[in-house]
Design an enzyme around this catalytic site. Structure first.
Site, PDB file in Angstrom:
ATOM      1  N   GLU A  20      24.208 -43.385   4.506  1.00 29.21           N
ATOM      2  CA  GLU A  20      24.852 -42.756   3.358  1.00 29.21           C
ATOM      3  C   GLU A  20      25.840 -41.687   3.824  1.00 29.21           C
ATOM      4  O   GLU A  20      25.646 -41.063   4.863  1.00 29.21           O
ATOM      5  CB  GLU A  20      23.788 -42.108   2.459  1.00 29.21           C
ATOM      6  CG  GLU A  20      22.890 -43.146   1.803  1.00 29.21           C
ATOM      7  CD  GLU A  20      21.950 -42.562   0.751  1.00 29.21           C
ATOM      8  OE1 GLU A  20      21.724 -43.238  -0.263  1.00 29.21           O
ATOM      9  OE2 GLU A  20      21.444 -41.438   0.939  1.00 29.21           O
ATOM     10  N   CYS A  22      31.356 -35.670   3.946  1.00 31.09           N
ATOM     11  CA  CYS A  22      30.107 -35.289   4.608  1.00 31.09           C
ATOM     12  C   CYS A  22      29.574 -36.536   5.318  1.00 31.09           C
ATOM     13  O   CYS A  22      29.192 -37.511   4.671  1.00 31.09           O
ATOM     14  CB  CYS A  22      29.120 -34.772   3.574  1.00 31.09           C
ATOM     15  SG  CYS A  22      27.528 -34.322   4.307  1.00 31.09           S
ATOM     16  N   CYS A  27      16.857 -39.683  11.495  1.00 32.50           N
ATOM     17  CA  CYS A  27      16.846 -38.488  12.341  1.00 32.50           C
ATOM     18  C   CYS A  27      15.453 -38.320  12.925  1.00 32.50           C
ATOM     19  O   CYS A  27      14.457 -38.552  12.238  1.00 32.50           O
ATOM     20  CB  CYS A  27      17.216 -37.250  11.516  1.00 32.50           C
ATOM     21  SG  CYS A  27      17.327 -35.743  12.521  1.00 32.50           S
ATOM     22  N   CYS A  68      12.355 -32.316  10.202  1.00 30.84           N
ATOM     23  CA  CYS A  68      12.244 -31.066   9.438  1.00 30.84           C
ATOM     24  C   CYS A  68      11.491 -31.352   8.138  1.00 30.84           C
ATOM     25  O   CYS A  68      11.740 -32.366   7.478  1.00 30.84           O
ATOM     26  CB  CYS A  68      13.627 -30.499   9.136  1.00 30.84           C
ATOM     27  SG  CYS A  68      14.562 -30.160  10.637  1.00 30.84           S
ATOM     28  N   CYS A 125      13.363 -32.072   4.617  1.00 31.76           N
ATOM     29  CA  CYS A 125      14.530 -32.959   4.610  1.00 31.76           C
ATOM     30  C   CYS A 125      14.128 -34.429   4.476  1.00 31.76           C
ATOM     31  O   CYS A 125      13.265 -34.911   5.215  1.00 31.76           O
ATOM     32  CB  CYS A 125      15.308 -32.743   5.915  1.00 31.76           C
ATOM     33  SG  CYS A 125      16.644 -33.915   6.173  1.00 31.76           S
ATOM     34  N   CYS A 136      22.464 -31.648   0.219  1.00 27.90           N
ATOM     35  CA  CYS A 136      21.947 -31.413   1.577  1.00 27.90           C
ATOM     36  C   CYS A 136      20.493 -31.848   1.673  1.00 27.90           C
ATOM     37  O   CYS A 136      19.668 -31.462   0.850  1.00 27.90           O
ATOM     38  CB  CYS A 136      21.978 -29.932   1.926  1.00 27.90           C
ATOM     39  SG  CYS A 136      23.589 -29.211   1.916  1.00 27.90           S
TER      40      CYS A 136
HETATM   41  N1  SAH Z   1      20.860 -32.338  11.343  1.00 27.23           N
HETATM   42  C1  SAH Z   1      21.788 -31.313  11.111  1.00 27.23           C
HETATM   43  C2  SAH Z   1      22.850 -31.678  10.086  1.00 27.23           C
HETATM   44  C3  SAH Z   1      22.429 -32.440   8.862  1.00 27.23           C
HETATM   45  S1  SAH Z   1      21.526 -31.616   7.632  1.00 27.23           S
HETATM   46  C4  SAH Z   1      21.101 -30.040  10.721  1.00 27.23           C
HETATM   47  O1  SAH Z   1      19.917 -30.079  10.441  1.00 27.23           O
HETATM   48  O2  SAH Z   1      21.762 -28.995  10.751  1.00 27.23           O
HETATM   49  C5  SAH Z   1      22.711 -30.528   6.846  1.00 27.23           C
HETATM   50  C6  SAH Z   1      22.094 -29.236   6.314  1.00 27.23           C
HETATM   51  O3  SAH Z   1      21.224 -29.485   5.207  1.00 27.23           O
HETATM   52  C7  SAH Z   1      21.248 -28.497   7.346  1.00 27.23           C
HETATM   53  O4  SAH Z   1      21.520 -27.124   7.311  1.00 27.23           O
HETATM   54  C8  SAH Z   1      19.836 -28.759   6.843  1.00 27.23           C
HETATM   55  O5  SAH Z   1      18.925 -27.814   7.323  1.00 27.23           O
HETATM   56  C9  SAH Z   1      20.046 -28.711   5.354  1.00 27.23           C
HETATM   57  N2  SAH Z   1      18.978 -29.286   4.562  1.00 27.23           N
HETATM   58  C10 SAH Z   1      18.112 -30.265   4.882  1.00 27.23           C
HETATM   59  N3  SAH Z   1      17.274 -30.505   3.855  1.00 27.23           N
HETATM   60  C11 SAH Z   1      17.626 -29.676   2.862  1.00 27.23           C
HETATM   61  C12 SAH Z   1      17.164 -29.471   1.542  1.00 27.23           C
HETATM   62  N4  SAH Z   1      16.159 -30.179   1.044  1.00 27.23           N
HETATM   63  N5  SAH Z   1      17.790 -28.536   0.792  1.00 27.23           N
HETATM   64  C13 SAH Z   1      18.826 -27.825   1.285  1.00 27.23           C
HETATM   65  N6  SAH Z   1      19.322 -27.986   2.513  1.00 27.23           N
HETATM   66  C14 SAH Z   1      18.718 -28.890   3.300  1.00 27.23           C
HETATM   67 FE1  SF4 Z   2      17.382 -34.065  10.921  1.00 28.56          FE
HETATM   68 FE2  SF4 Z   2      17.195 -33.354   8.381  1.00 28.56          FE
HETATM   69 FE3  SF4 Z   2      16.294 -31.715  10.283  1.00 28.56          FE
HETATM   70 FE4  SF4 Z   2      18.941 -32.086  10.002  1.00 28.56          FE
HETATM   71  S1  SF4 Z   2      17.570 -31.160   8.504  1.00 28.56           S
HETATM   72  S2  SF4 Z   2      17.746 -32.108  11.915  1.00 28.56           S
HETATM   73  S3  SF4 Z   2      18.991 -34.255   9.372  1.00 28.56           S
HETATM   74  S4  SF4 Z   2      15.482 -33.763   9.797  1.00 28.56           S
END
Ligand code: SAH
Ligand code: SF4
Length: 354
Positions: free
Chosen positions: A94, A110, A117, A121, A124, A343
């Site tokens: 996506e 984006c 991944c 986290c 996410c 995000c």
């Molecule tokens: N993997 C990279 C980039 C992709 S995620 C990273 O983690 O930085 C892009 C951004 O979205 C990151 O700052 C991540 O921490 C944030 N993010 C992930 N899940 C989220 C959520 N549920 N609500 C808000 N931001 C989120």
């Molecule tokens: Fe991966 Fe999501 Fe963590 Fe970014 S926020 S590193 S996309 S698991």
């Protein structure tokens, strides 16, 4: 069966070398580059200023994989659009287009850097599915192409002005392909996007940040922080156990010092978890005297994570605390929740019906 070379992921110099290998002058490589990235040619056959015989020879050894849009969702605002793209091996990813019409007009793409991944986290959606594989440079460009094609005439017709690597995946775990993509986006005879308009977001891969400081590719760095103690960050972001705050923050400081560029820190506010007054204090202590900017994002809901975001007023109050402590901070405008395009909400196997 031999696989053909994917032209879209080649740098100008690599295209020049290919042209020479095929018995042509090097400048033919530059022409191919311009056709693909400035004129957005869909195939070799339309590159009309290349000799026909060369185009035929080229088509035998090389190809331009087609854009395959499997699904398209438009948010209620009409300006946030999510695409599900099919890749050659059956995987899908996506990516999201965000059109800004007021103030600084811009069209932001984006992009994803991986299928899934591995970083896991806890807040996410991408992390929940694990990692399938890295994307190629060509697949990174493909997303910007597909998103550009979504723009109507009045929306800047095909003009992507900003790139953010904030889709699926951890870009510093796919360093080579992402940097190739960045160079193609930045090249004035390609996409011509200034380095100030290309942002890479990382969860905090310290050796990757150190490499960025050494190589200084044309981009802005954003680091996902989300917590100011190792205890909490370990729980939210498993990568913190490998690269804890006492390694991450100095690496960011060194990056800022060496490059003279500001580092953006992303901080998603999670109700009752990292949104207290002492978290704001901790943030200002951690980032004191650093060329830094803090982006506050109220957490977007992700099914099964158990976490909740905070109301807008709470996010504003948190930003005010940071500003009082002397930090530069703002709320990131978050879009596309209604189509799971915000995000942290992207997945590689979209459940929406095609
Ligand atoms: N993997 C990279 C980039 C992709 S995620 C990273 O983690 O930085 C892009 C951004 O979205 C990151 O700052 C991540 O921490 C944030 N993010 C992930 N899940 C989220 C959520 N549920 N609500 C808000 N931001 C989120
Ligand atoms: Fe991966 Fe999501 Fe963590 Fe970014 S926020 S590193 S996309 S698991």
């Amino acid at each position: 069966m031999t696989t053909r070379i994917d032209l879209r992921g080649l740098l100008p110099q690599e295209l020049e070398e290919l042209a020479v290998r095929l018995g042509e002058a090097p400048y033919r490589g530059r022409q191919i580059f311009r056709w693909m990235h400035a004129r957005r040619a869909k195939g070799i056959e339309v590159m009309s200023d290349l000799p026909r015989a060369f185009r035929e020879r080229l088509a035998l050894v090389a190809e331009l994989p087609p854009v395959r849009v499997l699904n398209r969702l438009v948010a209620a605002d009409g300006l946030t659009r999510k695409l599900l793209l099919g890749l050659g091996d059956g995987n899908s990813i996506e990516c999201v287009l965000m059109i800004y019409k007021d103030g600084r007009r811009r069209n932001t793409a984006c992009l994803s850097s991986q299928v899934g991944c591995a970083m896991g986290c806890s807040f996410c959606a991408t992390g929940q599915g694990g990692l399938q594989r890295n994307l190629t440079a060509s697949e990174i460009i493909l997303q910007a192409l597909a998103l550009g094609a979504e723009l109507a005439e009045g929306e800047g017709g095909n003009r992507i002005s900003n790139i953010v690597f904030m889709g699926m995946g951890e870009p510093l775990n796919n360093y080579e392909a992402v940097m190739k993509g960045v160079r193609i986006f930045e090249d004035p005879s390609g996409w011509g996007i200034s380095h100030r308009r290309i942002t890479l977001s990382t969860c905090g891969i310290v050796p990757g940040i150190e490499r960025l400081a050494r190589e200084k590719p044309p981009l802005e760095l954003a680091v996902s922080l989300h917590a100011v103690t190792n205890e909490l960050r370990d729980k939210l972001m498993p990568i913190n156990r490998r690269y804890p705050l006492e390694e991450l923050i100095p690496a960011c400081r060194r990056y800022a010092e060496i490059t003279g560029r500001r580092v953006t820190f992303e901080y998603a506010l999670i109700a009752g978890v990292n949104d207290r007054r002492e978290d704001a204090r901790g943030l200002s202590r951690l980032l004191r005297d650093m060329l830094a900017f803090v982006n506050i994002i109220p957490l977007n809901p992700v099914a099964g994570s158990g976490f909740k975001g905070v109301p807008p007023a709470a996010a504003r109050a948190f930003v005010a605390l940071l500003q009082e402590a002397g930090l530069e901070a703002a709320i990131r405008d978050s879009r596309g929740q209604d189509i799971a395009a915000a995000c942290g909400q992207l997945r590689f196997a979209s459940r929406e019906v095609l």
